[in-house]
Design a protein around this motif. Structure first.
Motif, PDB file in Angstrom:
ATOM      1  N   ASP A  12       0.953  -1.265  -0.097  1.00  0.00           N
ATOM      2  CA  ASP A  12      -0.154  -0.090  -0.186  1.00  0.00           C
ATOM      3  C   ASP A  12       0.812   1.459  -0.146  1.00  0.00           C
ATOM      4  N   TRP A  13       2.047   1.127  -0.333  1.00  0.00           N
ATOM      5  CA  TRP A  13       2.966   2.324  -0.170  1.00  0.00           C
ATOM      6  C   TRP A  13       2.706   3.476  -1.071  1.00  0.00           C
ATOM      7  N   GLN A  14       1.840   3.309  -2.393  1.00  0.00           N
ATOM      8  CA  GLN A  14       1.517   4.267  -3.082  1.00  0.00           C
ATOM      9  C   GLN A  14       0.195   5.232  -2.443  1.00  0.00           C
ATOM     10  N   LEU A  15      -0.660   4.368  -1.801  1.00  0.00           N
ATOM     11  CA  LEU A  15      -1.750   5.042  -0.818  1.00  0.00           C
ATOM     12  C   LEU A  15      -1.018   5.951   0.195  1.00  0.00           C
ATOM     13  N   TRP A  16      -0.110   5.385   0.853  1.00  0.00           N
ATOM     14  CA  TRP A  16       0.547   5.999   2.133  1.00  0.00           C
ATOM     15  C   TRP A  16       0.938   7.196   1.323  1.00  0.00           C
ATOM     16  N   ARG A  17       1.655   7.146   0.196  1.00  0.00           N
ATOM     17  CA  ARG A  17       2.522   8.455  -0.328  1.00  0.00           C
ATOM     18  C   ARG A  17       1.374   9.570  -0.545  1.00  0.00           C
ATOM     19  N   ASP A  36       7.916  19.440   0.249  1.00  0.00           N
ATOM     20  CA  ASP A  36       8.967  19.639  -0.632  1.00  0.00           C
ATOM     21  C   ASP A  36       9.959  18.501  -0.466  1.00  0.00           C
ATOM     22  N   LYS A  37      10.299  18.263   1.050  1.00  0.00           N
ATOM     23  CA  LYS A  37      11.182  17.173   1.300  1.00  0.00           C
ATOM     24  C   LYS A  37      10.612  15.587   0.964  1.00  0.00           C
ATOM     25  N   GLU A  38       9.433  15.709   1.171  1.00  0.00           N
ATOM     26  CA  GLU A  38       8.709  14.147   1.143  1.00  0.00           C
ATOM     27  C   GLU A  38       8.296  13.731  -0.536  1.00  0.00           C
ATOM     28  N   GLN A  39       8.133  15.017  -1.232  1.00  0.00           N
ATOM     29  CA  GLN A  39       7.891  15.067  -2.558  1.00  0.00           C
ATOM     30  C   GLN A  39       9.280  14.375  -3.372  1.00  0.00           C
ATOM     31  N   GLY A  40      10.456  14.490  -2.736  1.00  0.00           N
ATOM     32  CA  GLY A  40      11.740  14.250  -3.173  1.00  0.00           C
ATOM     33  C   GLY A  40      12.012  12.836  -2.802  1.00  0.00           C
ATOM     34  N   TYR A  41      11.224  12.114  -2.023  1.00  0.00           N
ATOM     35  CA  TYR A  41      11.370  10.837  -1.652  1.00  0.00           C
ATOM     36  C   TYR A  41      11.354   9.838  -2.926  1.00  0.00           C
ATOM     37  N   THR A  42      12.311   8.961  -3.064  1.00  0.00           N
ATOM     38  CA  THR A  42      12.036   8.012  -4.052  1.00  0.00           C
ATOM     39  C   THR A  42      11.142   6.629  -3.658  1.00  0.00           C
ATOM     40  N   ASP A  43      10.772   6.149  -4.898  1.00  0.00           N
ATOM     41  CA  ASP A  43       9.752   5.089  -4.595  1.00  0.00           C
ATOM     42  C   ASP A  43      10.440   4.103  -3.463  1.00  0.00           C
ATOM     43  N   GLU A  44      11.541   3.905  -3.641  1.00  0.00           N
ATOM     44  CA  GLU A  44      12.219   2.743  -2.635  1.00  0.00           C
ATOM     45  C   GLU A  44      12.157   3.494  -1.069  1.00  0.00           C
ATOM     46  N   GLN A  45      12.238   4.970  -0.968  1.00  0.00           N
ATOM     47  CA  GLN A  45      12.028   5.209   0.387  1.00  0.00           C
ATOM     48  C   GLN A  45      10.681   5.140   0.850  1.00  0.00           C
ATOM     49  N   TRP A  46       9.510   5.379   0.051  1.00  0.00           N
ATOM     50  CA  TRP A  46       8.387   5.195   0.493  1.00  0.00           C
ATOM     51  C   TRP A  46       8.019   3.847   0.730  1.00  0.00           C
ATOM     52  N   ARG A  47       8.527   2.715  -0.090  1.00  0.00           N
ATOM     53  CA  ARG A  47       8.619   1.326   0.175  1.00  0.00           C
ATOM     54  C   ARG A  47       9.019   1.045   1.801  1.00  0.00           C
ATOM     55  N   ALA A  48      10.309   1.699   1.931  1.00  0.00           N
ATOM     56  CA  ALA A  48      10.877   1.264   3.314  1.00  0.00           C
ATOM     57  C   ALA A  48      10.022   1.786   4.098  1.00  0.00           C
ATOM     58  N   TRP A  49       9.205   2.939   4.174  1.00  0.00           N
ATOM     59  CA  TRP A  49       8.323   3.335   5.314  1.00  0.00           C
ATOM     60  C   TRP A  49       7.286   2.177   5.712  1.00  0.00           C
ATOM     61  N   MET A  50       7.153   1.347   4.656  1.00  0.00           N
ATOM     62  CA  MET A  50       5.942   0.383   4.890  1.00  0.00           C
ATOM     63  C   MET A  50       6.349  -0.775   5.425  1.00  0.00           C
ATOM     64  N   ALA A  51       7.728  -1.048   5.750  1.00  0.00           N
ATOM     65  CA  ALA A  51       8.134  -2.038   6.305  1.00  0.00           C
ATOM     66  C   ALA A  51       7.340  -2.459   7.517  1.00  0.00           C
ATOM     67  N   PRO A  52       7.020  -3.884   7.749  1.00  0.00           N
ATOM     68  CA  PRO A  52       6.218  -3.804   9.144  1.00  0.00           C
ATOM     69  C   PRO A  52       6.949  -3.643  10.664  1.00  0.00           C
ATOM     70  N   LEU A  56       2.779   1.065  12.705  1.00  0.00           N
ATOM     71  CA  LEU A  56       1.489   1.024  12.079  1.00  0.00           C
ATOM     72  C   LEU A  56       1.313   2.292  10.947  1.00  0.00           C
ATOM     73  N   LYS A  57       0.720   2.014   9.958  1.00  0.00           N
ATOM     74  CA  LYS A  57       0.169   2.986   9.054  1.00  0.00           C
ATOM     75  C   LYS A  57      -1.405   2.927   8.752  1.00  0.00           C
ATOM     76  N   ILE A  70      -3.109   7.898  10.077  1.00  0.00           N
ATOM     77  CA  ILE A  70      -2.452   8.060  11.280  1.00  0.00           C
ATOM     78  C   ILE A  70      -1.063   7.089  11.156  1.00  0.00           C
ATOM     79  N   GLY A  71       0.091   7.291  11.886  1.00  0.00           N
ATOM     80  CA  GLY A  71       1.075   6.387  12.064  1.00  0.00           C
ATOM     81  C   GLY A  71       1.378   6.189  13.483  1.00  0.00           C
ATOM     82  N   VAL A  72       2.107   5.123  13.570  1.00  0.00           N
ATOM     83  CA  VAL A  72       2.571   4.862  14.945  1.00  0.00           C
ATOM     84  C   VAL A  72       3.955   4.245  14.640  1.00  0.00           C
TER      85      VAL A  72
END
Length: 160
Positions: A12-17, A36-52, A56-57, A70-72
């Protein structure tokens, strides 16, 4: 209003993004990061956010679309921290925030965490009331808000 909360996983990384960027665009003063900062994240950085192991996201959905997020985050050296809490302007005051906070607390309980904390800017009375309804209490800890040192942010904590 019908509200469904969905926990997100790695796929679900694209939805989170998209929801995270919408939140940063709508309420830049509410976050420690920037659009500005987060628009510059790569797809790999967004995917990394979603690691279990990154916590929680979750998103809230209503018949009108995605209504909040929400995130924890669970750091190794302190209490888990609620972050990225945002409700779309068209859904504010409808219970979406309550559903998101309830989901975060339920997840924290499932993880057998002892407490959850968060930072809230002092002049955000609506957010403080939301967190107080869910048992969060001010700890007395505060600091200048990093994005605007003229404002103060406070720690609130909820024991589980």
């Amino acid at each position: 209003m019908s509200v469904e909360v969905q926990r997100l996983g790695p796929a679900d990384w694209q939805l989170w993004r998209s929801v995270r960027l919408a939140a940063l665009a709508d309420a830049p003063e509410a976050f420690g990061s920037s659009l500005d900062k987060e628009q510059g994240y790569t797809d790999e950085q967004w995917r990394a956010w979603m690691a279990p192991d990154r916590g929680l996201k979750a998103v809230a959905r209503t018949p009108g679309g995605t209504a909040g997020v929400i995130g924890v985050w669970v750091p190794h050296d302190s209490d888990p921290e609620v972050y990225s809490m945002w409700v779309h302007p068209h859904s504010r005051g409808t219970g979406v925030g309550d559903r998101l906070v309830s989901e975060a607390l339920a997840w924290a309980g499932e993880q057998r965490l002892e407490a959850v904390m968060l930072w809230v800017v002092g002049d955000n009375a609506a957010a403080r009331r939301l967190y107080e309804r869910h048992g969060f209490e001010a700890t007395g800890e505060s600091q200048p808000y990093p994005r605007d040192p003229a404002r103060i942010e406070y720690v609130m904590r909820r024991t589980l």
